[in-house]
Design a protein around this motif. Structure first.
Motif, PDB file in Angstrom:
ATOM      1  N   ARG A   1       9.808   3.763  -5.776  1.00 48.82           N
ATOM      2  CA  ARG A   1       9.491   5.450  -5.377  1.00 48.82           C
ATOM      3  C   ARG A   1       9.894   5.262  -4.140  1.00 48.82           C
ATOM      4  O   ARG A   1      10.974   6.193  -3.543  1.00 48.82           O
ATOM      5  N   ILE A   2      10.436   4.313  -3.467  1.00 48.91           N
ATOM      6  CA  ILE A   2      10.860   4.703  -1.779  1.00 48.91           C
ATOM      7  C   ILE A   2      11.969   4.480  -2.072  1.00 48.91           C
ATOM      8  O   ILE A   2      12.589   4.693  -0.705  1.00 48.91           O
ATOM      9  N   GLU A   3      13.298   3.584  -2.563  1.00 45.76           N
ATOM     10  CA  GLU A   3      14.374   4.285  -3.110  1.00 45.76           C
ATOM     11  C   GLU A   3      14.489   5.685  -3.249  1.00 45.76           C
ATOM     12  O   GLU A   3      15.572   6.173  -2.279  1.00 45.76           O
ATOM     13  N   LYS A   4      13.864   6.552  -3.930  1.00 45.57           N
ATOM     14  CA  LYS A   4      13.763   7.658  -4.051  1.00 45.57           C
ATOM     15  C   LYS A   4      13.461   8.641  -2.769  1.00 45.57           C
ATOM     16  O   LYS A   4      14.369   9.522  -2.228  1.00 45.57           O
ATOM     17  N   ASP A   5      12.408   7.888  -2.102  1.00 46.78           N
ATOM     18  CA  ASP A   5      11.924   8.920  -1.108  1.00 46.78           C
ATOM     19  C   ASP A   5      11.093   7.518   0.413  1.00 46.78           C
ATOM     20  O   ASP A   5      10.588   7.009  -0.411  1.00 46.78           O
ATOM     21  N   PRO A   6      12.027   6.953   0.847  1.00 51.78           N
ATOM     22  CA  PRO A   6      11.554   6.391   1.755  1.00 51.78           C
ATOM     23  C   PRO A   6      10.574   6.344   2.914  1.00 51.78           C
ATOM     24  O   PRO A   6       9.917   6.152   3.521  1.00 51.78           O
ATOM     25  N   GLY A   7      10.057   7.704   2.915  1.00 58.65           N
ATOM     26  CA  GLY A   7       8.722   8.091   3.524  1.00 58.65           C
ATOM     27  C   GLY A   7       7.451   8.477   2.988  1.00 58.65           C
ATOM     28  O   GLY A   7       6.532   8.779   2.913  1.00 58.65           O
ATOM     29  N   ILE A   8       7.802   8.035   1.167  1.00 58.62           N
ATOM     30  CA  ILE A   8       6.043   7.990   0.387  1.00 58.62           C
ATOM     31  C   ILE A   8       5.303   7.618   0.562  1.00 58.62           C
ATOM     32  O   ILE A   8       4.136   8.100   0.490  1.00 58.62           O
ATOM     33  N   LEU A   9       5.270   6.265   1.791  1.00 55.46           N
ATOM     34  CA  LEU A   9       4.161   5.143   2.251  1.00 55.46           C
ATOM     35  C   LEU A   9       3.241   6.008   2.745  1.00 55.46           C
ATOM     36  O   LEU A   9       1.965   6.033   2.686  1.00 55.46           O
ATOM     37  N   ASP A  10       3.852   6.808   3.667  1.00 53.86           N
ATOM     38  CA  ASP A  10       3.214   7.765   4.857  1.00 53.86           C
ATOM     39  C   ASP A  10       2.429   8.546   4.588  1.00 53.86           C
ATOM     40  O   ASP A  10       1.171   9.079   4.606  1.00 53.86           O
ATOM     41  N   LYS A  11       3.570   9.209   3.262  1.00 53.13           N
ATOM     42  CA  LYS A  11       2.803  10.432   2.794  1.00 53.13           C
ATOM     43  C   LYS A  11       1.134  10.177   1.630  1.00 53.13           C
ATOM     44  O   LYS A  11       0.517  10.666   1.548  1.00 53.13           O
ATOM     45  N   VAL A  12       1.612   8.788   1.148  1.00 57.09           N
ATOM     46  CA  VAL A  12       0.217   8.733   0.505  1.00 57.09           C
ATOM     47  C   VAL A  12      -0.586   7.814   1.030  1.00 57.09           C
ATOM     48  O   VAL A  12      -1.860   7.717   1.033  1.00 57.09           O
ATOM     49  N   SER A  13      -0.334   7.171   2.638  1.00 58.09           N
ATOM     50  CA  SER A  13      -1.374   6.776   3.071  1.00 58.09           C
ATOM     51  C   SER A  13      -2.319   7.943   3.741  1.00 58.09           C
ATOM     52  O   SER A  13      -3.796   7.502   4.146  1.00 58.09           O
ATOM     53  N   ARG A  14      -1.510   8.376   3.612  1.00 54.76           N
ATOM     54  CA  ARG A  14      -2.126   9.873   4.318  1.00 54.76           C
ATOM     55  C   ARG A  14      -3.661  10.446   3.275  1.00 54.76           C
ATOM     56  O   ARG A  14      -4.571  10.881   3.502  1.00 54.76           O
ATOM     57  N   LEU A  15      -3.371   9.717   1.854  1.00 50.66           N
ATOM     58  CA  LEU A  15      -4.747  10.977   0.650  1.00 50.66           C
ATOM     59  C   LEU A  15      -5.968   9.545   1.071  1.00 50.66           C
ATOM     60  O   LEU A  15      -6.732   9.690   0.155  1.00 50.66           O
TER      61      LEU A  15
END
Length: 252
Positions: free
Chosen positions: A188-202
């Protein structure tokens, strides 16, 4: 919880994975002797454990053989942690027959394949603890439909053991982690390097949980500190199941 599992024998599946390696460390720190299980010997290399077993959880005969070998070589386990898991089919459109069957085999059938052979000898002994690593996907839908169905089944299986085997001194609980940063997120990070920040906000705590968070909960549920707890599905999820924080932010 140091030494809370002194003298106990704990068997952990998926021991070579991101959560599994930490699980092994935490159980050893708590005083347990550990049997590490995974699909290949390579996955178990480097682990400091009492015994290793490499086999495919999806193969019921291989599971029965592994369970028998564990009992013969190191003894009947006091604790079995069903930690192995896998998912890649992230939406309904991606769930074909192969994905559905494979993810149920790994996440549900495999856990049952490796649990059932220990039940009768544990009942005869009068004690035993099972800890199943499920997921918040078992409690609400966050994608990964096949994985979610399997993990929901795993929670139901844990409750079945708790209810039917409690009279024999056996406890059974499930842990439902939220998102955990392991190698499973790499694609998932390969597709979207910012995904962890997006998920953490949940998450109300503002961050994903760690493998140590999950392992610590497993040690607790396996230990005498939780002697009165059985049949529980415990979220270890940074507050995700407590409420919908993005919804609140959107309407304030």
């Amino acid at each position: 919880m140091k030494n809370s599992l002194e003298g106990r024998l704990a068997v952990i599946t998926g021991a070579g994975g991101g959560i599994g390696v930490t699980m092994v460390e935490r159980f050893r720190d708590a005083g347990a002797r550990v049997v590490a299980c995974d699909v290949s010997a390579e996955a178990l290399a480097g682990l400091d454990v009492a015994h290793r077993e490499a086999f495919d959880l999806g193969d019921a005969d291989a599971c029965r053989t592994a369970c028998a070998r564990i009992q013969e070589r190191v003894g009947l386990p006091d604790i079995v942690v069903s930690n192995a898991g896998y998912t890649r089919a992230e939406t309904l459109e991606q769930v074909d027959d192969r994905a559905w069957n494979f993810e149920l085999d790994v996440n549900l059938n495999g856990a049952r394949n490796f649990t059932a052979p220990f039940l009768e000898p544990m009942k005869a002994r009068g004690s035993g603890v099972f800890v199943f690593i499920a997921s918040v996907n078992a409690l609400a839908h966050f994608g990964n439909p096949a994985y979610a169905a399997a993990k929901a089944g795993l929670v139901a299986y844990a409750r079945a053991i708790a209810t039917e085997c409690g009279r024999h001194g056996i406890r059974s609980n499930a842990i439902c982690p939220g998102s955990v940063r392991t190698h499973a997120w790499d694609h998932r990070i390969e597709k979207d390097p910012g995904i962890l920040d997006k998920v953490s906000r949940l998450y109300p705590l503002g961050h994903m949980v760690t493998p140590a968070d999950v392992a610590n909960a497993a040690v607790f549920l396996a230990s005498p500190f939780s002697a009165g707890i059985t049949g529980v599905a415990l979220p270890v999820d940074g507050g995700l199941m407590a409420g919908n924080l993005p919804f609140i932010d959107a309407i304030r």
